[in-house]
Design a protein around this motif. Sequence first.
Motif, mmCIF file in Angstrom:
data_model
loop_
_atom_site.group_PDB
_atom_site.id
_atom_site.type_symbol
_atom_site.label_atom_id
_atom_site.label_comp_id
_atom_site.label_asym_id
_atom_site.label_seq_id
_atom_site.Cartn_x
_atom_site.Cartn_y
_atom_site.Cartn_z
ATOM 1 N N THR A 188 17.081 -29.323 -11.370
ATOM 2 C CA THR A 188 16.873 -28.956 -12.770
ATOM 3 C C THR A 188 17.851 -27.886 -13.198
ATOM 4 O O THR A 188 18.497 -27.994 -14.247
ATOM 5 N N LYS A 189 18.001 -26.856 -12.392
ATOM 6 C CA LYS A 189 18.966 -25.789 -12.708
ATOM 7 C C LYS A 189 20.382 -26.347 -12.788
ATOM 8 O O LYS A 189 21.133 -26.026 -13.712
ATOM 9 N N GLU A 190 20.730 -27.187 -11.829
ATOM 10 C CA GLU A 190 22.065 -27.786 -11.824
ATOM 11 C C GLU A 190 22.291 -28.645 -13.069
ATOM 12 O O GLU A 190 23.350 -28.591 -13.687
ATOM 13 N N SER A 191 21.286 -29.423 -13.456
ATOM 14 C CA SER A 191 21.401 -30.257 -14.653
ATOM 15 C C SER A 191 21.585 -29.417 -15.904
ATOM 16 O O SER A 191 22.418 -29.731 -16.754
ATOM 17 N N ILE A 192 20.815 -28.343 -16.029
ATOM 18 C CA ILE A 192 20.931 -27.474 -17.202
ATOM 19 C C ILE A 192 22.329 -26.881 -17.287
ATOM 20 O O ILE A 192 22.942 -26.859 -18.355
#
Length: 76
Positions: free
Chosen positions: A68-72
Motif C-alpha cells: 500500500t505504501k509503495e503504491s501510494i
Amino acid sequence: PQNPYCHGIDGVMEAYYRSLKSVQLYGPTNFAPVINHVARYAASVKDGSQYFVLLIITDGVISDMAQTKESIVNVS
C-alpha cells in the motif's frame, strides 16, 4: 461500481453513505490493488479535465501495508 463519479465533497459523502448500506467489511484488507486500479483509471484522463479522490476507510489492520505504501508513492 456502476458509476464511480461524484460531484464535489457532497457527492463523495453521498457515495460513502450509500455504500454503507451495501458493503460488508471483512479481511484481509488489501488496498494496493484498489490504489493501482484507480491510478490507472485516473491516468487515462490525459487532458486534466478531471481530478480523482480515493477515500479509503478501513475497520482494521491493512494486510498489505508495505505494498500500500509503495503504491501510494508510485502513483502520487
